[in-house]
Design a protein around this motif. Structure first.
Motif, PDB file in Angstrom:
ATOM      1  N   LEU A 122      28.345  42.476  36.567  1.00  0.00           N
ATOM      2  CA  LEU A 122      27.068  42.643  35.879  1.00  0.00           C
ATOM      3  C   LEU A 122      26.130  41.452  36.044  1.00  0.00           C
ATOM      4  O   LEU A 122      26.501  40.312  35.752  1.00  0.00           O
ATOM      5  CB  LEU A 122      27.301  42.887  34.387  1.00  0.00           C
ATOM      6  CG  LEU A 122      28.195  44.089  34.029  1.00  0.00           C
ATOM      7  CD1 LEU A 122      28.426  44.148  32.526  1.00  0.00           C
ATOM      8  CD2 LEU A 122      27.580  45.395  34.531  1.00  0.00           C
ATOM      9  N   ASN A 123      24.914  41.725  36.513  1.00  0.00           N
ATOM     10  CA  ASN A 123      23.842  40.746  36.430  1.00  0.00           C
ATOM     11  C   ASN A 123      23.016  41.064  35.186  1.00  0.00           C
ATOM     12  O   ASN A 123      23.359  41.972  34.425  1.00  0.00           O
ATOM     13  CB  ASN A 123      22.980  40.752  37.704  1.00  0.00           C
ATOM     14  CG  ASN A 123      22.405  42.129  38.017  1.00  0.00           C
ATOM     15  OD1 ASN A 123      22.206  42.954  37.121  1.00  0.00           O
ATOM     16  ND2 ASN A 123      22.144  42.398  39.280  1.00  0.00           N
ATOM     17  N   ILE A 146      28.335  50.155  40.884  1.00  0.00           N
ATOM     18  CA  ILE A 146      28.248  48.730  41.228  1.00  0.00           C
ATOM     19  C   ILE A 146      29.360  48.359  42.199  1.00  0.00           C
ATOM     20  O   ILE A 146      29.144  47.598  43.150  1.00  0.00           O
ATOM     21  CB  ILE A 146      28.321  47.869  39.948  1.00  0.00           C
ATOM     22  CG1 ILE A 146      27.080  48.114  39.075  1.00  0.00           C
ATOM     23  CG2 ILE A 146      28.437  46.389  40.294  1.00  0.00           C
ATOM     24  CD1 ILE A 146      27.181  47.506  37.689  1.00  0.00           C
ATOM     25  N   LEU A 147      30.553  48.882  41.973  1.00  0.00           N
ATOM     26  CA  LEU A 147      31.687  48.599  42.851  1.00  0.00           C
ATOM     27  C   LEU A 147      31.407  49.059  44.279  1.00  0.00           C
ATOM     28  O   LEU A 147      31.676  48.329  45.246  1.00  0.00           O
ATOM     29  CB  LEU A 147      32.952  49.275  42.312  1.00  0.00           C
ATOM     30  CG  LEU A 147      34.227  49.127  43.151  1.00  0.00           C
ATOM     31  CD1 LEU A 147      34.594  47.662  43.336  1.00  0.00           C
ATOM     32  CD2 LEU A 147      35.383  49.888  42.492  1.00  0.00           C
ATOM     33  N   LEU A 186      29.837  34.983  31.277  1.00  0.00           N
ATOM     34  CA  LEU A 186      29.741  36.244  31.999  1.00  0.00           C
ATOM     35  C   LEU A 186      30.805  37.218  31.527  1.00  0.00           C
ATOM     36  O   LEU A 186      31.876  36.805  31.070  1.00  0.00           O
ATOM     37  CB  LEU A 186      29.912  36.004  33.506  1.00  0.00           C
ATOM     38  CG  LEU A 186      28.908  35.058  34.176  1.00  0.00           C
ATOM     39  CD1 LEU A 186      29.389  34.695  35.575  1.00  0.00           C
ATOM     40  CD2 LEU A 186      27.525  35.687  34.242  1.00  0.00           C
ATOM     41  N   MET A 187      30.522  38.513  31.645  1.00  0.00           N
ATOM     42  CA  MET A 187      31.491  39.542  31.288  1.00  0.00           C
ATOM     43  C   MET A 187      32.384  39.827  32.490  1.00  0.00           C
ATOM     44  O   MET A 187      31.908  40.054  33.604  1.00  0.00           O
ATOM     45  CB  MET A 187      30.782  40.820  30.841  1.00  0.00           C
ATOM     46  CG  MET A 187      31.714  41.868  30.270  1.00  0.00           C
ATOM     47  SD  MET A 187      30.826  43.325  29.645  1.00  0.00           S
ATOM     48  CE  MET A 187      30.106  42.659  28.146  1.00  0.00           C
ATOM     49  N   CYS A 188      33.687  39.809  32.256  1.00  0.00           N
ATOM     50  CA  CYS A 188      34.665  39.921  33.336  1.00  0.00           C
ATOM     51  C   CYS A 188      35.561  41.129  33.089  1.00  0.00           C
ATOM     52  O   CYS A 188      35.863  41.467  31.926  1.00  0.00           O
ATOM     53  CB  CYS A 188      35.487  38.630  33.356  1.00  0.00           C
ATOM     54  SG  CYS A 188      36.251  38.235  34.921  1.00  0.00           S
ATOM     55  N   LEU A 205      35.300  40.453  45.627  1.00  0.00           N
ATOM     56  CA  LEU A 205      34.186  41.390  45.517  1.00  0.00           C
ATOM     57  C   LEU A 205      33.360  41.032  44.281  1.00  0.00           C
ATOM     58  O   LEU A 205      33.898  40.571  43.279  1.00  0.00           O
ATOM     59  CB  LEU A 205      34.683  42.829  45.384  1.00  0.00           C
ATOM     60  CG  LEU A 205      35.389  43.484  46.575  1.00  0.00           C
ATOM     61  CD1 LEU A 205      35.875  44.878  46.185  1.00  0.00           C
ATOM     62  CD2 LEU A 205      34.468  43.564  47.790  1.00  0.00           C
ATOM     63  N   GLY A 206      32.061  41.284  44.357  1.00  0.00           N
ATOM     64  CA  GLY A 206      31.202  41.087  43.200  1.00  0.00           C
ATOM     65  C   GLY A 206      30.657  39.670  43.096  1.00  0.00           C
ATOM     66  O   GLY A 206      30.752  38.864  44.023  1.00  0.00           O
ATOM     67  N   LYS A 207      30.084  39.365  41.931  1.00  0.00           N
ATOM     68  CA  LYS A 207      29.500  38.042  41.698  1.00  0.00           C
ATOM     69  C   LYS A 207      30.590  36.971  41.682  1.00  0.00           C
ATOM     70  O   LYS A 207      31.689  37.207  41.193  1.00  0.00           O
ATOM     71  CB  LYS A 207      28.738  38.033  40.364  1.00  0.00           C
ATOM     72  CG  LYS A 207      27.475  38.892  40.359  1.00  0.00           C
ATOM     73  CD  LYS A 207      26.844  38.968  38.985  1.00  0.00           C
ATOM     74  CE  LYS A 207      26.330  37.620  38.513  1.00  0.00           C
ATOM     75  NZ  LYS A 207      25.215  37.121  39.356  1.00  0.00           N
ATOM     76  N   HIS A 208      30.253  35.813  42.220  1.00  0.00           N
ATOM     77  CA  HIS A 208      31.153  34.652  42.266  1.00  0.00           C
ATOM     78  C   HIS A 208      32.464  34.969  42.994  1.00  0.00           C
ATOM     79  O   HIS A 208      33.531  34.458  42.639  1.00  0.00           O
ATOM     80  CB  HIS A 208      31.436  34.127  40.854  1.00  0.00           C
ATOM     81  CG  HIS A 208      30.193  33.738  40.109  1.00  0.00           C
ATOM     82  ND1 HIS A 208      29.401  32.683  40.493  1.00  0.00           N
ATOM     83  CD2 HIS A 208      29.590  34.294  39.022  1.00  0.00           C
ATOM     84  CE1 HIS A 208      28.361  32.587  39.664  1.00  0.00           C
ATOM     85  NE2 HIS A 208      28.451  33.552  38.775  1.00  0.00           N
TER      86      HIS A 208
END
Length: 228
Positions: A122-123, A146-147, A186-188, A205-208
């Protein structure tokens, strides 16, 4: 497309909150700072899939290098500078093993099962959409979208043009939890999903994704990933 993937495991223990420090230690050990190690071009961020990723696997410091990153990592080993500072702790990095692989990243007719750990999907924009969802089913639908986007972004960053539609479905969604990355909360998520794309183990995959988040574990036998 067949992609080179190199997993590097050190003997040194590393906790999840120390991964950013580990990344800094590797970068500081280099004489010349290749952009693939830090994803910055001048003062600007390199908005592309990270080809050198820093992780803790099995409680040990690790790196996963993908595509061009498998060549760039030679710069670190050529430097011979394995005495690094992880925060205020001096460490002599000791190599435990390397695992080079050639991996087919492509769309298939069949579906593959994966676990995704420490995923940050999530951004600020889609966080608002997530919160406004009225049901768990809607939230799951949003996360699936998103995935798929994360997988397509990975493919684009590796120069892969998927010739068929990418399909993915979340089969298990654990309760989200909060993590702090570079001072930002951040939500994980930890999830299990099926997908028609073959993904290499331990890529992000995803942010960071370069910092121990969104780690992919193929589900073959539960004992293969329960201890990681």
């Amino acid at each position: 497309m067949t992609i080179n993937v190199l997993k590097i495991i050190f003997k040194n223990e590393l906790k999840p909150h120390e991964v950013t420090l580990f990344r800094g230690a590797i970068i500081n050990a280099l004489n010349e700072k290749d952009v693939l190690f830090h994803n910055h071009e001048g003062e600007k961020f390199r908005y592309s899939y990270p080809l050198i990723q820093y992780k803790t696997l099995g409680g040990k410091a690790a790196m996963v290098c993908v595509g061009e990153g498998t060549q760039a990592i030679g710069e670190f080993f050529a430097s011979g500078n394995f005495n690094v500072m992880i925060g205020e702790r001096n460490e002599q990095l000791q190599l435990e093993r390397t695992e080079p692989r050639r991996c087919n990243i492509q769309v298939w007719e069949q579906m593959f099962r994966y676990r995704l750990r420490r995923w940050v999907p999530l951004n600020s924009e889609n966080y608002k959409k997530y919160i406004e969802c009225e049901s768990l089913a809607e939230r799951c639908q949003l996360l699936e979208s998103i995935l798929r986007g994360n997988i397509l972004s990975m493919g684009k960053g590796l120069g892969i043009d998927f010739d068929k539609q990418v399909r993915s479905s979340i089969t298990k969604l654990d309760e989200p939890y909060q993590v702090t990355v570079k001072g930002v909360k951040l939500m994980c998520f930890n999830i299990e999903f099926s997908c028609n794309v073959s993904l290499p183990a331990h890529i992000g995959l995803g942010k960071h994704a370069s910092l121990n988040h969104g780690i992919v574990y193929p589900i073959v036998n539960k004992k293969d990933y329960d201890n990681n």
